[in-house]
Design a protein around this motif. Structure first.
Motif, PDB file in Angstrom:
ATOM      1  N   ALA A  88      -0.816   0.999  -7.084  1.00 57.60           N
ATOM      2  CA  ALA A  88       0.463   1.706  -7.258  1.00 57.60           C
ATOM      3  C   ALA A  88       0.238   3.034  -7.973  1.00 57.60           C
ATOM      4  CB  ALA A  88       1.447   0.832  -8.026  1.00 57.60           C
ATOM      5  N   ARG A  89      -0.624   3.049  -8.982  1.00 59.53           N
ATOM      6  CA  ARG A  89      -0.929   4.309  -9.683  1.00 59.53           C
ATOM      7  C   ARG A  89      -1.668   5.281  -8.764  1.00 59.53           C
ATOM      8  NH1 ARG A  89      -1.659   0.653 -13.886  1.00 59.53           N
ATOM      9  NH2 ARG A  89      -3.905   0.461 -13.560  1.00 59.53           N
ATOM     10  N   PHE A  90      -2.645   4.769  -8.036  1.00 65.41           N
ATOM     11  CA  PHE A  90      -3.417   5.599  -7.093  1.00 65.41           C
ATOM     12  C   PHE A  90      -2.482   6.211  -6.047  1.00 65.41           C
ATOM     13  CE2 PHE A  90      -6.111   5.553  -3.106  1.00 65.41           C
ATOM     14  CZ  PHE A  90      -6.995   6.552  -3.480  1.00 65.41           C
ATOM     15  N   ALA A  91      -1.614   5.383  -5.462  1.00 64.87           N
ATOM     16  CA  ALA A  91      -0.737   5.853  -4.386  1.00 64.87           C
ATOM     17  C   ALA A  91       0.291   6.851  -4.906  1.00 64.87           C
ATOM     18  CB  ALA A  91      -0.042   4.658  -3.725  1.00 64.87           C
ATOM     19  N   ALA A  92       0.799   6.629  -6.115  1.00 57.09           N
ATOM     20  CA  ALA A  92       1.822   7.532  -6.654  1.00 57.09           C
ATOM     21  C   ALA A  92       1.245   8.926  -6.840  1.00 57.09           C
ATOM     22  CB  ALA A  92       2.352   6.990  -7.976  1.00 57.09           C
ATOM     23  N   GLY A  93       0.001   9.019  -7.310  1.00 58.40           N
ATOM     24  CA  GLY A  93      -0.634  10.321  -7.482  1.00 58.40           C
ATOM     25  C   GLY A  93      -0.776  11.051  -6.162  1.00 58.40           C
ATOM     26  N   ILE A  94      -1.155  10.335  -5.125  1.00 56.92           N
ATOM     27  CA  ILE A  94      -1.345  10.961  -3.814  1.00 56.92           C
ATOM     28  C   ILE A  94      -0.007  11.323  -3.190  1.00 56.92           C
ATOM     29  CG2 ILE A  94      -2.110  10.455  -1.453  1.00 56.92           C
ATOM     30  CD1 ILE A  94      -4.403   8.841  -2.843  1.00 56.92           C
ATOM     31  N   ARG A  95       0.968  10.447  -3.321  1.00 57.48           N
ATOM     32  CA  ARG A  95       2.257  10.688  -2.678  1.00 57.48           C
ATOM     33  C   ARG A  95       3.051  11.815  -3.357  1.00 57.48           C
ATOM     34  NH1 ARG A  95       3.831   7.021   1.260  1.00 57.48           N
ATOM     35  NH2 ARG A  95       5.967   7.676   0.956  1.00 57.48           N
ATOM     36  N   SER A  96       2.621  12.223  -4.545  1.00 61.87           N
ATOM     37  CA  SER A  96       3.301  13.345  -5.201  1.00 61.87           C
ATOM     38  C   SER A  96       2.881  14.684  -4.579  1.00 61.87           C
ATOM     39  CB  SER A  96       2.990  13.340  -6.698  1.00 61.87           C
ATOM     40  OG  SER A  96       1.627  13.655  -6.917  1.00 61.87           O
ATOM     41  N   ILE A  97       1.886  14.674  -3.720  1.00 61.11           N
ATOM     42  CA  ILE A  97       1.392  15.895  -3.049  1.00 61.11           C
ATOM     43  C   ILE A  97       1.908  15.885  -1.615  1.00 61.11           C
ATOM     44  CG2 ILE A  97      -0.711  17.080  -2.292  1.00 61.11           C
ATOM     45  CD1 ILE A  97      -2.096  15.582  -4.679  1.00 61.11           C
TER      46      ILE A  97
ATOM     47  N   LEU B 173       0.805  -1.228   0.000  1.00 58.79           N
ATOM     48  CA  LEU B 173       0.000   0.000   0.000  1.00 58.79           C
ATOM     49  C   LEU B 173       0.832   1.269   0.000  1.00 58.79           C
ATOM     50  CD1 LEU B 173      -2.765  -1.100   2.521  1.00 58.79           C
ATOM     51  CD2 LEU B 173      -2.783  -1.295   0.038  1.00 58.79           C
ATOM     52  N   ASP B 174       2.118   1.170   0.343  1.00 61.38           N
ATOM     53  CA  ASP B 174       2.997   2.351   0.379  1.00 61.38           C
ATOM     54  C   ASP B 174       2.419   3.418   1.311  1.00 61.38           C
ATOM     55  OD1 ASP B 174       5.346   3.579  -0.304  1.00 61.38           O
ATOM     56  OD2 ASP B 174       4.619   4.427  -2.188  1.00 61.38           O
ATOM     57  N   ASN B 175       1.828   2.968   2.406  1.00 58.16           N
ATOM     58  CA  ASN B 175       1.210   3.843   3.421  1.00 58.16           C
ATOM     59  C   ASN B 175       0.116   4.740   2.855  1.00 58.16           C
ATOM     60  OD1 ASN B 175       0.980   4.535   6.165  1.00 58.16           O
ATOM     61  ND2 ASN B 175       2.158   6.399   5.860  1.00 58.16           N
ATOM     62  N   VAL B 176      -0.574   4.281   1.820  1.00 56.08           N
ATOM     63  CA  VAL B 176      -1.736   4.997   1.282  1.00 56.08           C
ATOM     64  C   VAL B 176      -2.945   4.060   1.362  1.00 56.08           C
ATOM     65  CG1 VAL B 176      -2.777   6.013  -0.782  1.00 56.08           C
ATOM     66  CG2 VAL B 176      -0.356   6.434  -0.268  1.00 56.08           C
ATOM     67  N   CYS B 177      -3.987   4.509   2.043  1.00 54.04           N
ATOM     68  CA  CYS B 177      -5.191   3.678   2.162  1.00 54.04           C
ATOM     69  C   CYS B 177      -5.890   3.586   0.811  1.00 54.04           C
ATOM     70  CB  CYS B 177      -6.138   4.271   3.204  1.00 54.04           C
ATOM     71  SG  CYS B 177      -7.695   3.355   3.314  1.00 54.04           S
ATOM     72  N   PRO B 178      -6.194   2.372   0.329  1.00 52.93           N
ATOM     73  CA  PRO B 178      -6.825   2.225  -0.988  1.00 52.93           C
ATOM     74  C   PRO B 178      -8.271   2.703  -1.003  1.00 52.93           C
ATOM     75  CG  PRO B 178      -6.638   0.087   0.083  1.00 52.93           C
ATOM     76  CD  PRO B 178      -5.921   1.069   0.960  1.00 52.93           C
ATOM     77  N   ASN B 179      -8.864   2.889   0.166  1.00 57.46           N
ATOM     78  CA  ASN B 179     -10.276   3.299   0.225  1.00 57.46           C
ATOM     79  C   ASN B 179     -10.449   4.806   0.341  1.00 57.46           C
ATOM     80  OD1 ASN B 179     -11.007   0.517   0.281  1.00 57.46           O
ATOM     81  ND2 ASN B 179     -10.518   0.490   2.443  1.00 57.46           N
ATOM     82  N   CYS B 180      -9.527   5.472   1.045  1.00 56.49           N
ATOM     83  CA  CYS B 180      -9.709   6.909   1.268  1.00 56.49           C
ATOM     84  C   CYS B 180      -8.485   7.741   0.879  1.00 56.49           C
ATOM     85  CB  CYS B 180     -10.069   7.178   2.730  1.00 56.49           C
ATOM     86  SG  CYS B 180      -8.720   6.918   3.889  1.00 56.49           S
TER      87      CYS B 180
END
Ligand SMILES: [Zn+2]
Ligand SMILES: [Zn+2]
Length: 102
Positions: free
Chosen positions: A88-97, A40-47
């Motif tokens: 991975a795509r979802f988390a990368a977008g969030i982690r860029s912020i 998950l790379d410390n990103v919740c897949p739901n929120c």
């Protein structure tokens, strides 16, 4: 009050109320430490939020009955495995912020 969900939502590993591996997001989506760190790379897949270690609820009545005897752990399993590539795509977008602007 935390529900203390019984398993990791991704791999379904049991996470009993005394588990030190349980991680939760602010909505109490619940995963094991291994899935949070490696999938998950410390990103919740739901929120899209991050995770913290879930506190252990006391098994003993230390004070005023506030313990598992009065407030037992949840039993409803939510097994909803993530697709690693999609996540991975979802988390990368969030982690860029920056974290404080997410
Ligand atoms: Zn897991
Ligand atoms: Zn969440």
């Amino acid at each position: 009050m935390l529900e203390l969900r019984p398993t990791c939502e991704n791999c379904n590993k049991p996470l009993p109320p005394d588990s030190l591996e349980a991680r939760i997001c602010s909505y109490e989506c619940t995963f094991c430490a291994s899935c949070v760190d490696h999938i998950l790379d410390n990103v919740c897949p739901n929120c899209g939020g991050g995770f913290v270690p879930r506190p252990v609820r006391p098994s003993r009545n230390w004070k005023d009955g506030n313990c598992l005897g009065k407030d037992p752990a949840g039993t409803r399993v939510r097994h909803r495995p993530v697709d690693p590539d999609t996540h991975a795509r979802f988390a990368a977008g969030i982690r860029s912020i920056p974290p404080e602007k997410r």
